[in-house]
Design an enzyme around this catalytic site. Structure first.
Site, short mmCIF file in Angstrom:
data_model
loop_
_atom_site.label_atom_id
_atom_site.label_comp_id
_atom_site.label_asym_id
_atom_site.label_seq_id
_atom_site.Cartn_x
_atom_site.Cartn_y
_atom_site.Cartn_z
N HIS A 283 46.64 26.79 4.37
CA HIS A 283 47.77 27.69 4.07
C HIS A 283 48.76 27.11 3.05
O HIS A 283 49.22 27.81 2.15
CB HIS A 283 48.50 28.03 5.38
CG HIS A 283 49.27 29.30 5.33
ND1 HIS A 283 49.41 30.14 6.40
CD2 HIS A 283 49.95 29.90 4.32
CE1 HIS A 283 50.14 31.18 6.05
NE2 HIS A 283 50.47 31.06 4.79
N TYR B 37 50.82 33.84 11.31
CA TYR B 37 51.36 35.22 11.39
C TYR B 37 51.33 35.76 12.82
O TYR B 37 51.93 36.80 13.11
CB TYR B 37 50.56 36.19 10.50
CG TYR B 37 50.54 35.88 9.02
CD1 TYR B 37 51.35 34.90 8.46
CD2 TYR B 37 49.69 36.59 8.16
CE1 TYR B 37 51.30 34.63 7.11
CE2 TYR B 37 49.65 36.32 6.81
CZ TYR B 37 50.45 35.33 6.28
OH TYR B 37 50.40 35.07 4.94
N1 LIG Z 1 49.59 32.23 1.35
C1 LIG Z 1 50.89 32.34 1.57
O1 LIG Z 1 51.62 31.34 1.69
C2 LIG Z 1 51.50 33.70 1.61
C3 LIG Z 1 52.90 33.85 1.47
C4 LIG Z 1 53.43 35.14 1.50
C5 LIG Z 1 52.58 36.22 1.68
N2 LIG Z 1 51.23 36.06 1.85
C6 LIG Z 1 50.30 37.19 2.08
O2 LIG Z 1 50.51 38.16 1.06
C7 LIG Z 1 50.87 39.39 1.63
C8 LIG Z 1 51.79 40.17 0.71
O3 LIG Z 1 52.94 39.44 0.37
P1 LIG Z 1 54.39 39.82 0.91
O4 LIG Z 1 54.25 40.50 2.19
O5 LIG Z 1 55.21 38.58 0.81
O6 LIG Z 1 54.97 40.74 -0.25
P2 LIG Z 1 54.54 42.11 -0.99
O7 LIG Z 1 53.25 42.61 -0.52
O8 LIG Z 1 54.75 41.87 -2.45
O9 LIG Z 1 55.73 43.07 -0.57
C9 LIG Z 1 55.85 43.63 0.70
C10 LIG Z 1 57.11 44.48 0.68
O10 LIG Z 1 57.02 45.45 -0.36
C11 LIG Z 1 57.15 46.76 0.14
N3 LIG Z 1 56.09 47.57 -0.51
C12 LIG Z 1 54.75 47.52 -0.33
N4 LIG Z 1 54.12 48.42 -1.09
C13 LIG Z 1 55.09 49.06 -1.79
C14 LIG Z 1 55.08 50.10 -2.74
N5 LIG Z 1 53.96 50.70 -3.13
N6 LIG Z 1 56.27 50.51 -3.25
C15 LIG Z 1 57.42 49.93 -2.87
N7 LIG Z 1 57.51 48.95 -1.96
C16 LIG Z 1 56.35 48.51 -1.42
C17 LIG Z 1 56.95 46.67 1.63
O11 LIG Z 1 57.84 47.55 2.29
P3 LIG Z 1 57.31 48.70 3.31
O12 LIG Z 1 56.69 47.97 4.47
O13 LIG Z 1 58.57 49.42 3.64
O14 LIG Z 1 56.33 49.50 2.52
C18 LIG Z 1 57.34 45.23 1.95
O15 LIG Z 1 58.73 45.14 2.24
C19 LIG Z 1 51.50 39.00 2.97
O16 LIG Z 1 51.60 40.07 3.86
C20 LIG Z 1 50.56 37.91 3.40
O17 LIG Z 1 49.35 38.48 3.92
C21 LIG Z 1 50.69 34.80 1.79
#
Ligand SMILES: NC(=O)c1ccc[n+]([C@@H]2O[C@H](COP(=O)([O-])OP(=O)(O)OC[C@H]3O[C@@H](n4cnc5c(N)ncnc54)[C@H](OP(=O)(O)O)[C@@H]3O)[C@@H](O)[C@H]2O)c1
Length: 272
Positions: free
Chosen positions: A105, A47
């Site tokens: 990861h 990241y």
């Molecule tokens: N281990 C892995 O391979 C892996 C893969 C993917 C992700 N991750 C981790 O998991 C975390 C979360 O996953 P993600 O970032 O893919 O997806 P997520 O948390 O499901 O979704 C993030 C998106 O949802 C929006 N959002 C957040 N809270 C909200 C709410 N209350 N209402 C409406 N929209 C909302 C955000 O927009 P705004 O910014 O506009 O609020 C952003 O665009 C990552 O940041 C990372 O740390 C790990």
């Protein structure tokens, strides 16, 4: 705050995801999240924000011991010497002496899993990580990892939200006493206008996102939603003052399928 307890780790049930958060924005969001009561931050080498996560942590004034920091080793660092070297780099960037949870990861079939797990257990033994685990491991890979790892694996971090059925991975984690950490827990924002979640939320005075996150933590899953908006930081952690009924939980489980996976990375394993 609730916790997912697994193999001695006490993982706060809600954490802040930091993928795609960079620079000042990342540091500020981490600082604000901790000031609002978050106690779990999820980052990764890939990241490119470990430095800013560390800055946010120090700026928050929250005691180091009160925060659970996860980072993940990228797949090009899975050869044993590389794993140890890259973990030292993560510690230097975060300016921490110890990572709370260090994950592989993604699976990397190019390097024998037993060698990588041996190195992961060794960095734990050296005191660089309190707990270790995996991410994006299928049921078959969980079984292989548990058998090969010389130290306990605390969790598998996988994509999980109401549109994706993760029963098999959940059961495999439970069988081995591992925790499950849900990434993309609000389906990358897609749940925001979901009719079922919105309807359930109305009866509790909560948003669809809050119902979604509550559904996850009520399964003893830890969820790490990411947001770049301050107001959503509060929204995503304000889920501990209501409970979903068994019937509401079941209705949300019915939304899940095997085709709900949002992420299709070229190097992903073959999911069951
Ligand atoms: N281990 C892995 O391979 C892996 C893969 C993917 C992700 N991750 C981790 O998991 C975390 C979360 O996953 P993600 O970032 O893919 O997806 P997520 O948390 O499901 O979704 C993030 C998106 O949802 C929006 N959002 C957040 N809270 C909200 C709410 N209350 N209402 C409406 N929209 C909302 C955000 O927009 P705004 O910014 O506009 O609020 C952003 O665009 C990552 O940041 C990372 O740390 C790990």
């Amino acid at each position: 705050m609730r916790y997912v307890e697994a193999k001695g780790a006490k993982i706060p049930a809600i954490g802040l995801g930091t993928w795609e958060l960079r620079g000042r924005t990342c540091a500020r969001l981490v600082e604000q999240a901790l000031k609002l009561g978050y106690r779990h931050i999820d980052t990764a080498q890939v990241y490119e924000n470990e430095r800013e996560v560390g800055e946010g942590l120090r700026a928050s004034g929250v005691r180091r011991d009160d925060v659970f920091v996860t980072t993940k080793v990228w797949t090009t660092h899975f050869a044993p010497n590389d794993l140890e070297r890259s973990t030292k780099e993560s510690l230097a960037k975060l300016r921490l002496s110890e990572i709370d949870l260090l994950l592989l990861h993604w699976p990397n079939p190019q390097v024998p899993l037993s060698e990588t797990l041996g190195a992961l257990a060794r960095v734990r033994g050296l005191g660089m990580a309190r707990h270790i685990g995996v991410s994006n491991f299928t049921v078959a890979l969980i079984e292989e990892a548990v058998a090969a790892c010389p130290a306990p694996l605390a969790c598998d971090q996988v994509e999980y939200h109401p549109y994706l059925d993760q029963t098999k991975v959940r059961e495999a984690c439970a069988r081995h006493g591992m925790g499950l950490v849900a990434y993309s827990p609000v389906a990358k924002g897609r749940i925001k206008d979901d009719a079922t979640l919105t309807r359930i939320g109305r009866t509790h005075g909560k948003t669809a996102a809050q119902v979604c996150l509550r559904w996850l933590v009520q399964q003893n899953v830890s969820a790490i939603p990411r947001t770049s908006r301050l107001e959503r930081l509060s929204e995503n952690i304000d889920i501990f003052d209501f409970a979903l009924s068994d019937e509401e939980m079941a209705r949300i489980f019915e939304m899940g399928g095997t085709k709900g996976r949002l992420t299709d990375y070229g190097f992903a394993p073959k999911w069951d």
